[in-house]
Design a protein around this motif. Structure first.
Motif, PDB file in Angstrom:
ATOM      1  N   ALA A  25       0.830  -1.202   0.000  1.00  0.00           N
ATOM      2  CA  ALA A  25       0.000   0.000   0.000  1.00  0.00           C
ATOM      3  C   ALA A  25       0.866   1.253   0.000  1.00  0.00           C
ATOM      4  CB  ALA A  25      -0.926  -0.017   1.221  1.00  0.00           C
ATOM      5  N   LEU A  26       1.911   1.268   0.857  1.00  0.00           N
ATOM      6  CA  LEU A  26       2.747   2.461   0.946  1.00  0.00           C
ATOM      7  C   LEU A  26       3.529   2.679  -0.346  1.00  0.00           C
ATOM      8  CD1 LEU A  26       4.124   2.365   4.602  1.00  0.00           C
ATOM      9  CD2 LEU A  26       2.091   3.494   3.704  1.00  0.00           C
ATOM     10  N   ALA A  27       4.093   1.569  -0.884  1.00  0.00           N
ATOM     11  CA  ALA A  27       4.869   1.698  -2.125  1.00  0.00           C
ATOM     12  C   ALA A  27       3.973   2.179  -3.263  1.00  0.00           C
ATOM     13  CB  ALA A  27       5.511   0.357  -2.474  1.00  0.00           C
ATOM     14  N   HIS A  28       2.732   1.707  -3.269  1.00  0.00           N
ATOM     15  CA  HIS A  28       1.797   2.072  -4.320  1.00  0.00           C
ATOM     16  C   HIS A  28       1.371   3.535  -4.185  1.00  0.00           C
ATOM     17  CE1 HIS A  28      -2.208   1.027  -6.532  1.00  0.00           C
ATOM     18  NE2 HIS A  28      -1.355   1.692  -7.301  1.00  0.00           N
ATOM     19  N   VAL A  29       0.941   3.904  -2.980  1.00  0.00           N
ATOM     20  CA  VAL A  29       0.392   5.244  -2.780  1.00  0.00           C
ATOM     21  C   VAL A  29       1.475   6.307  -2.881  1.00  0.00           C
ATOM     22  CG1 VAL A  29      -0.721   6.770  -1.104  1.00  0.00           C
ATOM     23  CG2 VAL A  29      -1.553   4.432  -1.411  1.00  0.00           C
ATOM     24  N   PHE A  30       2.628   6.051  -2.265  1.00  0.00           N
ATOM     25  CA  PHE A  30       3.672   7.084  -2.239  1.00  0.00           C
ATOM     26  C   PHE A  30       4.703   6.911  -3.352  1.00  0.00           C
ATOM     27  CE2 PHE A  30       2.122   6.922   2.187  1.00  0.00           C
ATOM     28  CZ  PHE A  30       1.623   8.213   2.258  1.00  0.00           C
ATOM     29  N   GLY A  31       4.491   5.895  -4.187  1.00  0.00           N
ATOM     30  CA  GLY A  31       5.382   5.716  -5.328  1.00  0.00           C
ATOM     31  C   GLY A  31       6.818   5.411  -4.937  1.00  0.00           C
ATOM     32  N   ILE A  32       7.000   4.549  -3.933  1.00  0.00           N
ATOM     33  CA  ILE A  32       8.358   4.170  -3.532  1.00  0.00           C
ATOM     34  C   ILE A  32       8.903   3.166  -4.548  1.00  0.00           C
ATOM     35  CG2 ILE A  32       9.768   3.160  -1.678  1.00  0.00           C
ATOM     36  CD1 ILE A  32       7.434   3.929   0.231  1.00  0.00           C
ATOM     37  N   GLY A  33      10.081   3.455  -5.067  1.00  0.00           N
ATOM     38  CA  GLY A  33      10.680   2.574  -6.068  1.00  0.00           C
ATOM     39  C   GLY A  33      10.023   2.762  -7.427  1.00  0.00           C
ATOM     40  N   ASP A  34      10.327   1.845  -8.324  1.00  0.00           N
ATOM     41  CA  ASP A  34       9.748   1.914  -9.667  1.00  0.00           C
ATOM     42  C   ASP A  34       8.238   1.699  -9.616  1.00  0.00           C
ATOM     43  OD1 ASP A  34      12.214   2.293 -10.621  1.00  0.00           O
ATOM     44  OD2 ASP A  34      12.202   0.600 -12.033  1.00  0.00           O
ATOM     45  N   PRO A  35       7.497   2.241 -10.619  1.00  0.00           N
ATOM     46  CA  PRO A  35       6.036   2.026 -10.633  1.00  0.00           C
ATOM     47  C   PRO A  35       5.701   0.541 -10.644  1.00  0.00           C
ATOM     48  CG  PRO A  35       6.679   3.644 -12.267  1.00  0.00           C
ATOM     49  CD  PRO A  35       7.945   3.081 -11.721  1.00  0.00           C
ATOM     50  N   LEU A  36       4.626   0.187  -9.906  1.00  0.00           N
ATOM     51  CA  LEU A  36       4.193  -1.204  -9.830  1.00  0.00           C
ATOM     52  C   LEU A  36       3.616  -1.672 -11.151  1.00  0.00           C
ATOM     53  CD1 LEU A  36       2.197  -1.310  -6.481  1.00  0.00           C
ATOM     54  CD2 LEU A  36       4.119  -2.790  -7.025  1.00  0.00           C
ATOM     55  N   THR A  37       3.794  -2.952 -11.448  1.00  0.00           N
ATOM     56  CA  THR A  37       3.075  -3.516 -12.585  1.00  0.00           C
ATOM     57  C   THR A  37       1.821  -4.206 -12.056  1.00  0.00           C
ATOM     58  OG1 THR A  37       4.131  -5.658 -12.451  1.00  0.00           O
ATOM     59  CG2 THR A  37       5.259  -3.977 -13.765  1.00  0.00           C
ATOM     60  N   VAL A  38       0.899  -4.501 -12.956  1.00  0.00           N
ATOM     61  CA  VAL A  38      -0.360  -5.130 -12.551  1.00  0.00           C
ATOM     62  C   VAL A  38      -0.101  -6.485 -11.900  1.00  0.00           C
ATOM     63  CG1 VAL A  38      -2.570  -6.020 -13.399  1.00  0.00           C
ATOM     64  CG2 VAL A  38      -1.604  -3.929 -14.370  1.00  0.00           C
ATOM     65  N   GLY A  39       0.789  -7.273 -12.522  1.00  0.00           N
ATOM     66  CA  GLY A  39       1.101  -8.604 -12.001  1.00  0.00           C
ATOM     67  C   GLY A  39       1.658  -8.548 -10.587  1.00  0.00           C
ATOM     68  N   GLU A  40       2.577  -7.597 -10.356  1.00  0.00           N
ATOM     69  CA  GLU A  40       3.165  -7.454  -9.035  1.00  0.00           C
ATOM     70  C   GLU A  40       2.105  -7.100  -8.002  1.00  0.00           C
ATOM     71  OE1 GLU A  40       7.413  -5.716 -10.642  1.00  0.00           O
ATOM     72  OE2 GLU A  40       6.108  -4.443  -9.436  1.00  0.00           O
ATOM     73  N   PHE A  41       1.224  -6.181  -8.402  1.00  0.00           N
ATOM     74  CA  PHE A  41       0.181  -5.754  -7.474  1.00  0.00           C
ATOM     75  C   PHE A  41      -0.680  -6.935  -7.034  1.00  0.00           C
ATOM     76  CE2 PHE A  41      -4.051  -4.432  -6.373  1.00  0.00           C
ATOM     77  CZ  PHE A  41      -3.827  -3.376  -5.491  1.00  0.00           C
ATOM     78  N   TYR A  42      -1.130  -7.716  -8.027  1.00  0.00           N
ATOM     79  CA  TYR A  42      -2.013  -8.846  -7.664  1.00  0.00           C
ATOM     80  C   TYR A  42      -1.254  -9.903  -6.870  1.00  0.00           C
ATOM     81  CZ  TYR A  42      -5.929  -7.101 -10.346  1.00  0.00           C
ATOM     82  OH  TYR A  42      -6.974  -6.351 -10.778  1.00  0.00           O
TER      83      TYR A  42
END
Lengths: 312, 231
Positions: A25-42
């Motif tokens: 959640a934190l990496a997604h919301v605050f954009g920590i690191g490279d942008p998430l891919t859909v596969g990684e998220f799921y």
């Protein structure tokens, strides 16, 4: 204390699951690191939910009368176990709504999605805290009755969650330098917390003298009053010798802290592949398992004073 | 009312009669049965509300054997009730007795972890926690003669080491005994304010044995017989 495998599996697995969700959640919301891919998220989202659910289900195996388990949420105002149950349940709608928002909107973060992610992460953190407080609130077990107990639960949950998140991203082929560096920091902080804890539990504060009220003389047990094991012996009488404690603490330092830090640092500095990240995740999971086994095995319940122990 | 027990460590002889009477009464009482496992086998075990331990206090020759019966202390600030997640454990407002509702308990063991006195034991057959009820099904039973409306352990004690009463009444037996004999609570540092109190052993005159004749022919003969006969 008797180290019950159902409770060890529960606290380790759901702790790592909550940690993974928080990191996602934190990496997604605050954009920590490279942008998430859909596969990684799921992968990260579903794995965290599976781990949390498996842990919670395992905890019910510790109950002798699970048909009444639903009543566990009835005493929220006084019982930490009840609070844990309530927060564990409250976590699910936010986690599911967050994932659903992602399913509908994709990687674009809307305001509701951000809210669900952050509230879910906060409840996840509170749930791990309440798990620690179940043990931390017991004055009868001096080795647990410290604020270091919930702190260790939170720190180890975040550290293993971060390691899992790094492994998922590395296996998906993403650039994970930032997230691996964050994981190194979290594992290092968790290690410091655990070292402090191991020093702290070295002293024993409650004696057979105040337990029996004979404070001006030596008190020795002559007879326990029973010839075979009792509930009290089986539940609280577990002992572990010093050499084994030393060895297992070494295993904890190695598997839960040293090895993951080295492997994650290698990944953070671009010196290793995704296999190392997976190894780090397996290592910290096993190490935390040993750590949790020791957490129970080293705990000395004061009822042992009545069975002849001189201090707890 | 604050009902509880006073246990006189000066006169307890460690006969375990209280524990047996407790088991006998309560196994058919409100929270019975107190299940036994392997009762006639090599490793008999079971649920008891009352257990007696024996200690040696002090070093020889200034030592003393003390028998120590322990059951639920019916604490004023009962941690077992605080930690119970289901509400199965509760403390009665009217008389302070701590009970477990067998229909609500889920057998998580947390209350037994929170109890410093080992007063709670899980019944493996019902999967619920069981504990001393202060014989609630005796003390309020109006069909019993008044003098029998006491816990089974108190009634049965052959040494009169156990007393039952209301600690809120300053003139009750238990209050008077606690006052006059410096009754104390176990492990007060826990802060759970146990209701039950223990009376310490009295200071007693030591019996002088220095004037007993030793070393005569008779004693030597006795010692020789003892050596031969013993083993």
């Amino acid at each position: 204390m008797h180290p019950a495998l159902s409770v060890i599996f529960f606290t380790v697995t759901s702790g790592a699951g909550y940690g993974l969700f928080i990191l996602l959640a934190l990496a997604h919301v605050f954009g920590i690191g490279d942008p998430l891919t859909v596969g990684e998220f799921y992968t990260a989202g579903i794995l965290s939910l599976v781990m949390i659910t498996a842990g919670l289900l395992s905890s019910t195996f510790h109950l002798a009368n699970p048909k009444n388990a639903w009543r566990a949420v009835m005493r929220f105002r006084t019982s930490w176990l009840s609070r844990e149950g309530v927060f564990a349940i409250a976590f699910y709608p936010f986690a599911v709504l967050y994932m659903l928002g992602f399913y509908i909107n994709g990687l674009e973060l809307g305001v509701p999605c951000i809210l669900f992610a952050l509230i879910g992460a906060l409840i996840a953190l509170i749930t791990v805290f309440t798990t620690g407080m179940i043990y931390g609130s017991l004055k009868t077990i001096p080795q647990w009755s410290t604020s270091l107990t919930p702190a260790n639960y939170i720190l180890l949950g975040l550290a293993s969650g971060a390691t899992f998140f790094t492994a998922i991203r590395a296996l998906a082929g993403s650039e994970v330098g930032t997230i691996a560096a964050l994981a190194v920091a979290l594992v290092a902080i968790a290690a410091i917390g655990k070292v402090i804890y191991y020093f702290w539990i070295g002293r024993e504060s409650i004696t057979i003298n105040t337990a029996t009220g004979f404070t001006r003389a030596v008190v020795r047990l002559l007879d326990t009053g029973h010839t075979c094991d009792t509930f009290l012996n089986r539940e609280f009488g577990h002992t572990i010798d010093c050499a084994k404690v030393g060895l297992l603490r070494g295993v904890v330092y190695l598997l839960a802290f040293a090895l993951p830090i080295i492997l994650l640092a290698m990944i953070a500095t671009q010196n290793g592949g995704s296999g190392l990240a997976l190894l780090a995740a397996i290592s910290i999971y096993l190490g935390t398992g040993v750590e949790r086994w020791l957490f129970f095995a080293e705990a000395k319940h004061v009822v042992n004073l009545y069975h002849g122990r001189q201090s707890c | 009312m604050k009902l509880g027990l006073v246990i006189d460590l000066d006169v307890c002889v460690g006969c375990h009669g209280c524990a047996v009477a407790c088991k006998q009464w309560n196994t058919s009482g409100t929270t019975g049965p107190l299940t036994d496992t392997d009762a006639y086998g090599a490793e008999p075990s079971g649920v008891w509300f009352n257990r007696i331990r024996s200690y040696e206090v002090g070093d020889y020759p200034h030592n003393k054997t003390v028998h120590f019966p322990m059951s639920c202390m019916h604490c004023e600030d009962a941690a077992c009730v605080t930690v119970c997640p289901t509400g199965a454990s509760w403390k009665r407002q009217e008389d302070g007795i701590v009970l477990v509702d067998q229909d609500k308990c889920m057998g998580c063991n947390l209350c037994s972890w929170a109890c410093p006195y080992g007063a709670r034991e899980l019944d493996p057959a019902s999967g619920t926690m069981k504990k001393c009820t202060l014989c609630i099904d005796r003390i309020y039973d109006e069909r019993l003669p008044v003098e029998e409306r006491q816990p089974a352990c108190v009634l049965t004690c052959p040494a009169h080491a156990r007393h039952f009463g209301d600690f809120d009444d300053p003139e009750s037996d238990v209050s008077r005994l606690t006052r006059e004999r410096s009754g104390y609570a176990l492990m007060p540092e826990m802060g759970y304010k146990p209701t039950n109190k223990y009376l310490p052993p009295r200071q007693k005159r030591t019996v002088d044995t220095s004037d007993v004749a030793r070393g005569g022919v008779r004693d030597k003969l006795k010692a020789w017989v003892n050596r031969v006969v013993a083993r």
